[in-house]
Scaffold this motif. Structure first.
Motif, PDB file in Angstrom:
ATOM      1  N   GLU A 116      17.468 -13.903 -73.659  1.00  0.00           N
ATOM      2  CA  GLU A 116      18.050 -15.211 -73.347  1.00  0.00           C
ATOM      3  C   GLU A 116      17.617 -16.286 -74.335  1.00  0.00           C
ATOM      4  N   SER A 117      16.368 -16.221 -74.795  1.00  0.00           N
ATOM      5  CA  SER A 117      15.934 -17.203 -75.790  1.00  0.00           C
ATOM      6  C   SER A 117      16.638 -16.959 -77.126  1.00  0.00           C
ATOM      7  N   TRP A 118      16.900 -15.698 -77.446  1.00  0.00           N
ATOM      8  CA  TRP A 118      17.618 -15.356 -78.675  1.00  0.00           C
ATOM      9  C   TRP A 118      19.063 -15.857 -78.597  1.00  0.00           C
ATOM     10  N   LEU A 119      19.701 -15.630 -77.476  1.00  0.00           N
ATOM     11  CA  LEU A 119      21.059 -16.151 -77.296  1.00  0.00           C
ATOM     12  C   LEU A 119      21.079 -17.675 -77.395  1.00  0.00           C
ATOM     13  N   ASN A 120      20.085 -18.309 -76.805  1.00  0.00           N
ATOM     14  CA  ASN A 120      20.017 -19.770 -76.832  1.00  0.00           C
ATOM     15  C   ASN A 120      19.853 -20.294 -78.250  1.00  0.00           C
ATOM     16  N   GLU A 121      19.051 -19.603 -79.051  1.00  0.00           N
ATOM     17  CA  GLU A 121      18.808 -20.024 -80.425  1.00  0.00           C
ATOM     18  C   GLU A 121      20.075 -19.913 -81.274  1.00  0.00           C
ATOM     19  N   ARG A 122      20.883 -18.881 -81.041  1.00  0.00           N
ATOM     20  CA  ARG A 122      22.061 -18.633 -81.869  1.00  0.00           C
ATOM     21  C   ARG A 122      23.322 -19.338 -81.346  1.00  0.00           C
ATOM     22  N   ALA A 123      23.271 -19.868 -80.139  1.00  0.00           N
ATOM     23  CA  ALA A 123      24.451 -20.518 -79.563  1.00  0.00           C
ATOM     24  C   ALA A 123      24.592 -21.932 -80.109  1.00  0.00           C
ATOM     25  N   ALA A 124      25.838 -22.317 -80.389  1.00  0.00           N
ATOM     26  CA  ALA A 124      26.143 -23.684 -80.813  1.00  0.00           C
ATOM     27  C   ALA A 124      26.728 -24.451 -79.632  1.00  0.00           C
ATOM     28  N   SER A 125      26.824 -25.765 -79.787  1.00  0.00           N
ATOM     29  CA  SER A 125      27.315 -26.593 -78.687  1.00  0.00           C
ATOM     30  C   SER A 125      28.706 -26.180 -78.237  1.00  0.00           C
ATOM     31  N   LYS A 126      29.560 -25.816 -79.188  1.00  0.00           N
ATOM     32  CA  LYS A 126      30.954 -25.533 -78.855  1.00  0.00           C
ATOM     33  C   LYS A 126      31.148 -24.179 -78.176  1.00  0.00           C
ATOM     34  N   ASN A 127      30.185 -23.243 -78.329  1.00  0.00           N
ATOM     35  CA  ASN A 127      30.391 -21.916 -77.743  1.00  0.00           C
ATOM     36  C   ASN A 127      29.310 -21.531 -76.729  1.00  0.00           C
ATOM     37  N   ARG A 128      28.432 -22.465 -76.386  1.00  0.00           N
ATOM     38  CA  ARG A 128      27.328 -22.155 -75.493  1.00  0.00           C
ATOM     39  C   ARG A 128      27.820 -21.689 -74.116  1.00  0.00           C
ATOM     40  N   GLY A 129      28.819 -22.395 -73.571  1.00  0.00           N
ATOM     41  CA  GLY A 129      29.358 -22.024 -72.270  1.00  0.00           C
ATOM     42  C   GLY A 129      30.002 -20.650 -72.287  1.00  0.00           C
ATOM     43  N   ALA A 130      30.744 -20.336 -73.347  1.00  0.00           N
ATOM     44  CA  ALA A 130      31.401 -19.033 -73.446  1.00  0.00           C
ATOM     45  C   ALA A 130      30.378 -17.908 -73.542  1.00  0.00           C
ATOM     46  N   ILE A 131      29.296 -18.128 -74.294  1.00  0.00           N
ATOM     47  CA  ILE A 131      28.269 -17.098 -74.446  1.00  0.00           C
ATOM     48  C   ILE A 131      27.551 -16.865 -73.124  1.00  0.00           C
ATOM     49  N   LEU A 132      27.214 -17.951 -72.416  1.00  0.00           N
ATOM     50  CA  LEU A 132      26.524 -17.796 -71.134  1.00  0.00           C
ATOM     51  C   LEU A 132      27.415 -17.091 -70.117  1.00  0.00           C
ATOM     52  N   SER A 133      28.701 -17.433 -70.074  1.00  0.00           N
ATOM     53  CA  SER A 133      29.626 -16.787 -69.135  1.00  0.00           C
ATOM     54  C   SER A 133      29.764 -15.299 -69.445  1.00  0.00           C
ATOM     55  N   PHE A 134      29.870 -14.971 -70.742  1.00  0.00           N
ATOM     56  CA  PHE A 134      29.981 -13.564 -71.127  1.00  0.00           C
ATOM     57  C   PHE A 134      28.704 -12.811 -70.765  1.00  0.00           C
ATOM     58  N   TYR A 135      27.562 -13.449 -70.994  1.00  0.00           N
ATOM     59  CA  TYR A 135      26.276 -12.823 -70.667  1.00  0.00           C
ATOM     60  C   TYR A 135      26.169 -12.550 -69.168  1.00  0.00           C
ATOM     61  N   ALA A 136      26.550 -13.530 -68.339  1.00  0.00           N
ATOM     62  CA  ALA A 136      26.506 -13.348 -66.892  1.00  0.00           C
ATOM     63  C   ALA A 136      27.442 -12.227 -66.453  1.00  0.00           C
ATOM     64  N   MET A 137      28.660 -12.211 -67.025  1.00  0.00           N
ATOM     65  CA  MET A 137      29.641 -11.187 -66.669  1.00  0.00           C
ATOM     66  C   MET A 137      29.145  -9.805 -67.087  1.00  0.00           C
ATOM     67  N   MET A 138      28.585  -9.689 -68.295  1.00  0.00           N
ATOM     68  CA  MET A 138      28.118  -8.392 -68.783  1.00  0.00           C
ATOM     69  C   MET A 138      26.969  -7.870 -67.924  1.00  0.00           C
ATOM     70  N   THR A 401      15.550 -15.518 -66.229  1.00  0.00           N
ATOM     71  CA  THR A 401      14.358 -16.287 -66.595  1.00  0.00           C
ATOM     72  C   THR A 401      14.759 -17.728 -66.896  1.00  0.00           C
ATOM     73  N   HIS A 402      13.749 -18.568 -67.110  1.00  0.00           N
ATOM     74  CA  HIS A 402      14.032 -19.987 -67.351  1.00  0.00           C
ATOM     75  C   HIS A 402      14.765 -20.216 -68.656  1.00  0.00           C
ATOM     76  N   GLU A 403      14.743 -19.229 -69.569  1.00  0.00           N
ATOM     77  CA  GLU A 403      15.442 -19.388 -70.839  1.00  0.00           C
ATOM     78  C   GLU A 403      16.954 -19.457 -70.656  1.00  0.00           C
ATOM     79  N   ALA A 404      17.465 -18.869 -69.572  1.00  0.00           N
ATOM     80  CA  ALA A 404      18.904 -18.953 -69.310  1.00  0.00           C
ATOM     81  C   ALA A 404      19.322 -20.389 -69.042  1.00  0.00           C
ATOM     82  N   TYR A 405      18.412 -21.212 -68.509  1.00  0.00           N
ATOM     83  CA  TYR A 405      18.748 -22.613 -68.250  1.00  0.00           C
ATOM     84  C   TYR A 405      18.818 -23.400 -69.552  1.00  0.00           C
ATOM     85  N   ASN A 406      18.049 -22.989 -70.564  1.00  0.00           N
ATOM     86  CA  ASN A 406      18.191 -23.600 -71.885  1.00  0.00           C
ATOM     87  C   ASN A 406      19.527 -23.238 -72.520  1.00  0.00           C
ATOM     88  N   LEU A 407      20.042 -22.052 -72.190  1.00  0.00           N
ATOM     89  CA  LEU A 407      21.319 -21.599 -72.734  1.00  0.00           C
ATOM     90  C   LEU A 407      22.489 -22.326 -72.096  1.00  0.00           C
TER      91      LEU A 407
END
Length: 449
Positions: A116-138, A401-407
C-alpha cells in the motif's frame, strides 16, 4: 486506467499471489485446527492471536522498513510467512498454533503495508482514486478465488498448505525483479483515540462492533460450516458468497450514504445484519439449509456485514478536519483489529456452550445492539447532515493498514489544504511584518534632521 497500472504491474502481481495464499489460509487454518481436535474456544483464541499479530505488524513494520527498505522487507516477510505455513503442518500444539497465527498476522500486515505504501508513492493525484478502487476490487476477487482453492484437496492433507506456501513464495519474484524504484521509508503509525472519539463517537463504536462481528466470522465461520455438514464445495461457496456480497454492496451503500445522514444508513445496515443473522440461525436447523439457501443467506450477510466499517470510517471523517484523516483511519483500524481479537473467543464460547448455530446469534445480537446505539445516539444528537457536507465515500479493501488511507484520493485534498493554509499563514506573517516596518518608519523620529 491501464496506463496508470502498467508501472505497478509487478507489485500488483505480487499482491495477487499473496492474497491467493493468504485467502486460502483464512479458511483452511480454522478447519485444520478443528480437525486436530481443538475446541471451538481454542480455535477462537487462535483467531484472536492472528488479529493481535496484525495490529503488532502495523505498529512495528515501519521500523524494519526504515532499516533495510521495501524490497528486502517484503522478501523477508513473505519467506517467513512461507516457513510458518510449514510449521502449521508439523505442529499439533495449541500454544504453538497461537504463536504461529500471531506471527502470520504480523507478517501479512507488513506485506500489506509495503504494497500500500508503494502504491501510494507511485500514484498521482489524477489516478489515485482509480488505483485504490482497483486495489480494493482485486483484493476481494483474489480472496474469493482463494476460497475455491479448497476444492483442490482435503483439509487433512499437505496439498492445500503447500499450495498456499507456493503462492507466498512466488510473490517474492515480481517485486524482486522489478526495475521500479522502491518508495521512501514510511512513517510510524500515529494513533490518537481521543481525537477520533472527539470527532465521532459512532466511528469508534462502529469499529468495535464491526470488529466483533467480522473477527468472529473469519475465525469461526469455517468451523460453523463444517459442523453444519457442508461439503467442501458448499463451504467454499459459502465463504465466497460473503466476500462477493461485500464487494457488490459496498459501493452502492456507500454512495447512498453520501446523500443522507450516514447514521440512518448505518442503522438500516445494522438492522438488516441482525435480521439476516437470525434468519441464518433459524435456517441452519433445517435439512435443506446447506447449499443454495446457505449461499444466498451468506451473500446477503456479506452485503451488510462486510460494508459497515467503510461507512463508519466515512462518517468519522465527515465530522473531522481534513488534516486528521490519516490519524482517524489509523486509530479506527487499531480499534477494529483489537475488537476482532475479542470477538472470536466470545463467539466461540457461544458455540461451545449452546451449539455451532449460535455463532450467528452472537453476530445478530452485535448488529442489534449497534442499531439501538445508533438510534439513541441520533435522537440525542440530531444534526442536519446534508449531502454536500459529506466527504465522498471511498471503498475499503477489507482489513488493511494505515497506508491505504494515505492512498485515498481525499489525502490529496488534505495535503493541498494544509499547504494552502500554511502559505496563507506565511503571507499573513510577511504582511504583518511589512506593516510593522512601515509604522516604525513613520513613528521613529529623524535624528539627522
Amino acid at each position: 486506467m491501464i496506463r496508470s497500472l502498467t508501472p505497478l504491474a509487478a507489485l500488483l502481481i505480487s499482491d495477487a499471489l499473496v492474497l491467493l495464499g493468504h485467502g486460502l489460509l483464512l479458511t483452511l487454518l480454522p478447519m485444520s485446527a478443528h480437525q486436530l481436535g481443538f475446541s471451538d474456544f481454542q480455535v477462537g483464541l487462535t483467531g484472536s492471536s492472528y488479529f493481535v499479530g496484525f495490529v503488532a505488524g502495523c505498529l512495528f513494520t515501519p521500523l524494519v522498513l526504515k532499516r533495510v527498505g521495501h524490497i528486502r522487507t517484503f522478501a523477508v516477510l513473505a519467506s517467513g510467512y512461507t516457513t510458518f505455513i510449514l510449521f502449521f503442518v508439523w505442529s499439533e500444539s495449541f500454544l504453538g498454533w497461537m504463536l504461529l497465527r500471531f506471527m502470520i498476522g504480523a507478517m501479512v500486515a507488513g506485506i500489506y503495508m509495503i504494497i500500500e505504501s508503494w502504491l501510494n508513492e507511485r500514484a498521482a493525484s489524477k489516478n489515485r482514486g482509480a488505483i485504490l478502487s482497483f486495489y480494493a476490487m482485486m483484493n476481494l476477487v483474489m480472496i474469493t478465488l482463494a476460497q475455491q482453492l479448497l476444492n483442490l484437496g482435503n483439509v487433512d492433507t499437505l496439498l492445500l498448505f503447500a499450495l498456499a506456501g507456493i503462492f507466498l513464495s512466488l510473490s517474492v519474484v515480481p517485486v524482486s525483479i522489478t526495475l521500479a524504484l522502491a518508495p521512501t521509508p514510511i512513517k510510524k503509525v500515529s494513533v490518537d483515540f481521543a481525537k477520533v472519539w472527539k470527532h465521532s463517537h459512532i466511528g469508534i463504536i462502529g469499529s468495535i462492533f464491526t470488529g466483533l462481528i467480522t473477527g468472529s466470522f473469519w475465525a469461526l465461520a469455517p468451523i460453523y460450516a463444517k459442523e453444519s455438514a457442508f461439503t467442501t464445495f458448499q463451504l467454499a461457496n459459502f465463504m465466497s458468497a460473503v466476500v462477493i456480497g461485500g464487494a457488490l454492496f459496498q459501493i452502492p451503500l456507500g454512495r447512498f450514504s453520501d446523500k443522507f445522514d450516514r447514521r440512518i444508513i448505518l442503522s438500516f445496515i445494522a438492522f438488516a445484519g441482525a435480521v439476516v443473522s437470525f434468519l441464518t440461525f433459524i435456517a441452519s436447523f433445517q435439512p435443506f439449509y446447506a447449499g443454495t439457501v446457505s449461499t444466498v443467506l451468506a451473500f446477503m450477510w456479506g452485503g451488510v456485514g462486510m460494508t459497515m466499517y467503510a461507512i463508519c470510517l466515512a462518517h468519522a471523517n465527515d465530522n473531522a478536519d481534513s488534516a486528521d484523516f490519516v490519524d482517524i483511519g489509523s486509530a479506527m483500524l487499531i480499534t477494529y483489529g483489537l475488537s476482532s481479537a475479542i470477538g472470536a473467543p466470545i463467539a466461540s464460547a457461544f458455540m461451545s456452550i449452546l451449539g455451532h448455530q449460535f455463532l450467528f446469534v452472537f453476530m445478530g445480537a452485535s448488529f442489534a445492539i449497534f442499531c439501538v446505539i445508533l438510534i439513541l445516539r441520533r435522537k440525542s444528537h440530531v444534526l442536519p447532515v446534508m449531502a454536500q457536507d459529506n466527504e465522498e465515500f471511498q471503498a475499503v479493501a477489507g482489513l488493511t493498514t494505515h497506508e491505504a488511507y494515505n492512498l485515498d484520493p481525499r489525502s490529496d485534498d488534505i495535503d493541498e489544504s494544509a499547504t494552502e493554509n500554511e502559505l496563507q499563514r506565511e503571507w499573513a506573517d510577511v504582511d504583518a511584518d511589512y506593516h510593522d516596518i512601515l509604522d516604525s518608519d513613520v513613528d521613529t523620529p529623524n535624528t539627522k534632521r
